[in-house]
Design an enzyme around this catalytic site. Structure first.
Site, short mmCIF file in Angstrom:
data_model
loop_
_atom_site.label_atom_id
_atom_site.label_comp_id
_atom_site.label_asym_id
_atom_site.label_seq_id
_atom_site.Cartn_x
_atom_site.Cartn_y
_atom_site.Cartn_z
N HIS A 24 -8.21 5.00 1.35
CA HIS A 24 -7.79 3.89 2.20
C HIS A 24 -9.03 3.04 2.50
CE1 HIS A 24 -3.98 5.89 3.75
NE2 HIS A 24 -4.65 6.96 3.34
N CYS B 118 1.99 7.18 -9.20
CA CYS B 118 2.12 7.09 -10.66
C CYS B 118 3.20 6.06 -11.03
CB CYS B 118 2.43 8.45 -11.28
SG CYS B 118 0.99 9.54 -11.38
N HIS C 195 -6.16 9.04 -3.16
CA HIS C 195 -6.27 7.63 -2.80
C HIS C 195 -7.28 7.47 -1.69
CE1 HIS C 195 -2.99 9.50 -0.51
NE2 HIS C 195 -3.31 8.70 0.50
N THR D 251 0.03 12.45 2.81
CA THR D 251 1.47 12.39 2.54
C THR D 251 1.76 12.13 1.07
OG1 THR D 251 1.54 10.04 3.13
CG2 THR D 251 2.05 11.62 4.87
N ASN E 86 -7.50 11.35 3.00
CA ASN E 86 -6.93 12.53 3.64
C ASN E 86 -6.67 13.57 2.57
OD1 ASN E 86 -6.77 11.29 6.25
ND2 ASN E 86 -5.01 10.12 5.54
N HIS F 273 -1.42 12.06 -4.56
CA HIS F 273 -2.18 11.40 -5.64
C HIS F 273 -3.40 10.83 -4.95
CE1 HIS F 273 -2.09 8.75 -9.49
NE2 HIS F 273 -3.20 8.43 -8.83
N ASP G 106 -1.58 -1.39 1.24
CA ASP G 106 -0.74 -0.33 1.81
C ASP G 106 0.57 -0.94 2.33
OD1 ASP G 106 -1.46 2.77 2.97
OD2 ASP G 106 0.27 1.73 3.85
N CYS H 237 5.83 11.25 -8.53
CA CYS H 237 4.67 10.76 -7.79
C CYS H 237 4.81 9.25 -7.63
CB CYS H 237 3.37 11.10 -8.51
SG CYS H 237 1.92 10.32 -7.75
N HIS I 122 -3.61 11.02 -12.74
CA HIS I 122 -3.07 11.72 -11.56
C HIS I 122 -4.02 12.85 -11.16
CE1 HIS I 122 -0.04 13.15 -8.68
NE2 HIS I 122 -0.58 14.32 -8.97
P1 5GP Z 1 -1.83 9.39 3.18
O1 5GP Z 1 -0.96 9.58 4.38
O2 5GP Z 1 -1.39 10.27 2.04
O3 5GP Z 1 -3.29 9.47 3.44
O4 5GP Z 1 -1.61 7.88 2.74
C1 5GP Z 1 -0.53 7.46 1.99
C2 5GP Z 1 -0.42 5.98 2.21
O5 5GP Z 1 0.42 5.45 1.20
C3 5GP Z 1 0.19 5.58 3.56
O6 5GP Z 1 -0.72 4.76 4.26
C4 5GP Z 1 1.47 4.85 3.17
O7 5GP Z 1 1.73 3.75 4.01
C5 5GP Z 1 1.20 4.42 1.75
N1 5GP Z 1 2.37 4.33 0.92
C6 5GP Z 1 3.35 5.27 0.77
N2 5GP Z 1 4.27 4.86 -0.10
C7 5GP Z 1 3.87 3.63 -0.52
C8 5GP Z 1 4.44 2.68 -1.44
O8 5GP Z 1 5.49 2.89 -2.04
N3 5GP Z 1 3.74 1.53 -1.63
C9 5GP Z 1 2.57 1.27 -0.97
N4 5GP Z 1 1.98 0.10 -1.23
N5 5GP Z 1 2.02 2.14 -0.11
C10 5GP Z 1 2.67 3.30 0.12
ZN ZN Z 2 0.40 10.40 -9.37
#
Ligand code: 5GP
Ligand code: ZN
Length: 113
Positions: A101, A6, A99, A94, A86, A97, A29, A3, A45
């Site tokens: 935004h 994590c 989160h 994606t 999401n 874990h 982000d 993850c 987690h």
């Molecule tokens: P999701 O698409 O799951 O709603 O959002 C995942 C978010 O995590 C995306 O906006 C992506 O840019 C961000 N993200 C993915 N990997 C990393 C990373 O390694 N570091 C940071 N700071 N953000 C990440």
């Molecule tokens: Zn995690």
């Protein structure tokens, strides 16, 4: 378990951290969709909103208190901002874990795509 968030919590990979305490982490982000775009995560987690239960209610309320405290002190967010989470593939989650935004610093369109 593999993850990326994590790993960020454990400082195994770097992130631009805005706030941290024993329960949560807030960091920018990597691919911002707005002038301000940070993520708020529980250190525990939790895979998605589907896994939130009464045991997680403390950390979830803590997350929203910290979003309010931080956001009202960011000048780019004074005219408003959006909190998004999401859940699952149809929503485009994606990282598995939980989160939140926080996006702002420009006019955000509605409804989302
Ligand atoms: P999701 O698409 O799951 O709603 O959002 C995942 C978010 O995590 C995306 O906006 C992506 O840019 C961000 N993200 C993915 N990997 C990393 C990373 O390694 N570091 C940071 N700071 N953000 C990440
Ligand atoms: Zn995690």
């Amino acid at each position: 378990m593999d993850c990326i968030f994590c790993e960020i919590i454990k400082k195994e990979i770097p992130a631009s951290i805005l706030y941290e305490d024993e329960k949560i982490l807030i960091f920018n982000d990597l691919n911002p969709e707005a002038p301000i775009h940070f993520l708020v995560i529980p250190k525990e987690h939790i895979a998605s909103t589907n896994e939130i239960n009464t045991c997680s209610s403390d950390v979830i309320s803590h997350i929203f208190v910290k979003i309010a405290e931080l956001s009202k002190n960011i000048k780019e967010l004074k005219d408003g901002y959006r909190i998004v989470t999401n859940c699952g593939k149809n929503a485009g989650q994606t990282v598995k874990h939980l989160h939140f935004h926080v996006l702002g610093g420009r006019k955000l369109s509605w409804p989302p795509g």
